[in-house]
Scaffold this active site. Structure first.
Site, mmCIF file in Angstrom:
data_model
loop_
_atom_site.group_PDB
_atom_site.id
_atom_site.type_symbol
_atom_site.label_atom_id
_atom_site.label_comp_id
_atom_site.label_asym_id
_atom_site.label_seq_id
_atom_site.Cartn_x
_atom_site.Cartn_y
_atom_site.Cartn_z
ATOM 1 N N GLU A 262 0.832 -1.215 0.000
ATOM 2 C CA GLU A 262 0.000 0.000 0.000
ATOM 3 C C GLU A 262 0.864 1.260 0.000
ATOM 4 O O GLU A 262 0.568 2.228 -0.713
ATOM 5 C CB GLU A 262 -0.945 -0.013 1.206
ATOM 6 C CG GLU A 262 -1.895 -1.199 1.273
ATOM 7 C CD GLU A 262 -2.745 -1.379 0.026
ATOM 8 O OE1 GLU A 262 -2.857 -0.440 -0.777
ATOM 9 O OE2 GLU A 262 -3.294 -2.482 -0.140
ATOM 10 N N HIS B 60 -5.573 -6.427 -10.621
ATOM 11 C CA HIS B 60 -5.022 -7.335 -9.616
ATOM 12 C C HIS B 60 -4.679 -8.698 -10.196
ATOM 13 O O HIS B 60 -3.883 -9.437 -9.618
ATOM 14 C CB HIS B 60 -6.013 -7.518 -8.457
ATOM 15 C CG HIS B 60 -6.115 -6.338 -7.565
ATOM 16 N ND1 HIS B 60 -7.075 -5.361 -7.722
ATOM 17 C CD2 HIS B 60 -5.377 -5.959 -6.491
ATOM 18 C CE1 HIS B 60 -6.924 -4.434 -6.792
ATOM 19 N NE2 HIS B 60 -5.897 -4.772 -6.035
#
Length: 668
Positions: free
Chosen positions: A383, A487
């Site tokens: 992140e 993803h």
């Protein structure tokens, strides 16, 4: 993530290039006093419909000043097109980088940056994005207030919203059949309930949203405190109202409880309202309920130190800005189910910069049943890396299609690299220990060493080959298809990074036999970081990543050494390039010897332009199944009949003189 060009726009030196007449486009070569002209400059090689291109100037002895003066002529644009210098820097290797923004009739063309790279006064490489033919009406625009209303309606926010970065520009939209250009009002929006962060592009004529790009990147006093997954670890805390809290002032990292976030925020600091301090009577946090938050704090300290140590970067923006983390965030966005916590996200939009982490709850199941808290070091590093990717100085990587997959992939690469940097139980999976292996085997989100092996239920089955098994369609990116498979398709880049670091051999989904000798993760991470921060533009494709890493290797280790050989072999292993390091491989990859058109194919017929002798071709479907056996190619134009092939995506593999090149083919 926010496209932070504020520091760029503030530069005092911003010059629009003047296009000189062709008769004046000449200069003297400083080394041998021979005349050079635009016609003698290296040819531009275009990689995608988005206009991504590159050109190798190595050995050409061309001064940057000459190309800068004649940039428009070389790019094939007329006087309606101008180019403004927005950034200039010299890196630690002594390579000078110039970044030019493309304008059409005085209006910025979004994402279109021209990157010039110079060493010892001579150009080495030029790349970027360019639309040389633009036919849109500029001048009319909708107001900022109207743009906010249109965006707010789309966000369906409950409570406060925040908008920023309103501007007029020309944007490119890939409609699956080709590129459309629109004159738009661009505005960035953020809401907490539900969690939304988007850049909106609203057509000035129709007032329709023609594109929206997500800015919510999902997955996923000294103290000895207890983490959730890595045991007792040293962290830094500070004194607070007679207690201690999870805040490291030297590193500027702060972790809070996000249970009661209320949808408001401080517009001056960007801090979300309702976050509560984790406090303890002693510096050592050892209670069970604080273990996930301690894991986040420790992980971010390691991630912060990694980027300073390995890449000389202090915080996501390079300026030491605060890293805010909120654990126990209720995403509430998966089927609008309150209490959903199987996620983590980085947010960089409208002045809000933070990372949020869920507790693993999957309603009606509580945390710990399907998943544990989503707070591992590789997840936190992932992140944090999203924030850095968005602040790469070149506009980030748009979170959709192939550029979005590369965005996700680099975040995974860096998440793994941070875990290896920590030295504690490092491995090549992302999120091990979070998923319950009895419910979601094998118990991790994704694997860099075996992208096919992740759990299908959370999108963990990824391709290890470009356009291979598990490849997701990139057409019409939206929330419902994971922004075009970002993803999923990230597995291709992940496997390249693993092979480049550790090596491996085998045969990929399109029949390429490969053997890669690893060059260490320490070298691989330097290569991808340099490629990201010097050579990747917002719509970079995997082919652009291939070219960017080749140039990064050339800068760091040379054009023809073992590092470059293993780099091209690793890309060949995932279905890109020819895997051969020729004397002039950086400039003349085998992929440039063949052209396929039209693509997409309609009517069952397409053409292969072949510049080489003794060539053959064969066609595979995306599962790797051979659907058209090898056939000979003549030098020149070859008409190929594929009547009978179903609509879909295929791989054309072209073999010539012991090497092979694979190209994507879309049949409609």
């Amino acid at each position: 993530m926010k496209k932070n060009f504020t520091h760029v726009k503030a530069l005092a030196f911003a010059v629009a290039l003047v296009i000189s007449p062709a008769s004046l486009l000449q200069a003297q070569n400083q080394r041998n006093n021979t005349e050079i002209s635009v016609q003698n400059l290296p040819e531009i090689s275009k990689n995608s419909v988005m206009g991504n291109f590159q050109a190798n100037f190595s050995g050409q002895d061309i001064p940057a000043g000459f190309l800068i003066t004649h940039l428009g002529e070389w790019l094939g644009t007329d006087s309606d097109h101008t180019y403004k210098l927005v950034k200039e820097s010299t890196d630690e290797l002594g390579i000078k980088h110039f970044v030019y923004q493309h304008y059409f009739k005085g209006v910025k063309v979004g994402d279109e940056l021209i990157l010039l790279h110079e060493k010892n006064g001579k150009l080495t490489y030029v790349n970027g994005e360019i639309s040389d033919k633009i036919n849109v009406q500029v001048g009319n625009s909708i107001s900022e207030m109207e743009a906010e209303k249109i965006a707010a309606l789309d966000m369906k926010a409950v409570g406060n919203t925040k908008f920023s970065d309103y501007e007029q520009l020309i944007t490119k939209v890939d409609n699956g059949r080709g590129i459309e250009l629109h004159s738009v009002s661009k505005i960035e929006g953020f809401s907490l309930k539900p969690l939304n962060a988007f850049i909106y592009y609203i057509d000035n004529s129709t007032k329709n949203i023609v594109k929206k790009v997500s800015k919510n990147y999902e997955v996923d006093t000294p103290s000895n405190s207890l983490t959730l997954y890595k045991g007792t670890q040293p962290i830094t805390v500070d004194s607070y109202n007679g207690n201690y809290r999870l805040k490291d002032n030297a590193r500027n990292i702060h972790t809070l409880d996000g249970t009661n976030l209320d949808g408001n925020y401080d517009p001056t600091t960007g801090e979300l309202s309702g976050g509560q301090e984790y406090t303890n009577a002693t510096p050592d946090f050892t209670a069970t309920n604080t273990k996930p938050a301690v894991e986040v704090q420790w992980a971010m300290e390691k991630a912060h130190d990694y980027y300073i140590s390995r890449h000389n970067r202090n915080s996501y923006d390079g300026n030491g800005s605060i890293l805010r983390n909120y654990y126990h965030f209720d995403f509430g966005i998966f089927g609008n189910t309150p209490g959903y916590g199987l996620n983590a996200a980085a947010i960089d939009a409208s002045g809000i910069v933070c990372m949020v982490y869920g507790d693993g709850a999957y309603p009606p199941y509580a945390s710990g049943v399907v998943a544990n808290p989503v707070v591992g070091i590789d997840v936190a590093g992932h992140e944090y890396s999203h924030l850095i990717i968005g602040r790469n100085g070149l506009g980030g990587l748009n979170y959709q299609g192939e550029s979005g997959a590369i965005n996700e992939s680099i975040a995974d690469m860096m998440g793994a690299a941070i875990e290896f940097y920590s030295g504690i139980n490092a491995n090549w999976t992302i999120g091990e220990g979070i998923l319950n292996p009895a419910v979601l085997p094998p118990g991790y989100f994704r694997s860099l060493s075996n992208p096919n092996s992740g759990p299908a239920a959370v999108g963990g089955q990824q391709p290890d080959t470009y356009m291979g098994t598990y490849w997701a369609s990139t057409a019409n990116p939206s929330d419902s298809n994971d922004h075009g498979g970002v993803h999923t398709n990230s597995g291709v880049g992940n496997y390249w990074f693993y092979l480049l670091s550790s090596g491996g051999s085998g045969t990929n989904d399109i029949g390429n036999a490969f053997n890669v000798t690893g060059i260490t993760i320490q070298k691989a991470e330097k290569i991808i970081y340099r490629a990201l921060t010097n050579y990747m533009t917002p719509n970079s494709t995997y082919m652009d990543a291939y070219n960017a890493t080749k140039q990064a290797v050339t800068d760091l280790y040379g054009a023809s050494g073992n590092e470059q050989l293993q780099n091209v072999r690793a890309w060949y292993a995932v279905g890109i390039g020819n895997g051969v390091l020729a004397t002039n491989e950086v400039a003349n990859g085998g992929e440039n010897q063949f052209t396929i058109y039209p693509n997409p194919v309609k009517g069952g017929m397409f053409t292969i332009e072949n510049n080489k002798n003794d060539s053959t071709f064969e066609i595979y479907d995306v599962s790797g199944k051979l659907v058209k056996h090898a056939d000979k190619l003549s030098k020149g134009t070859n008409k190929i009949n594929i009547n009978g092939l179903e609509k879909g995506i295929y791989i054309v593999k072209i073999n010539s003189n012991g090497t092979s090149v694979s190209k994507k083919l879309i049949v409609e």
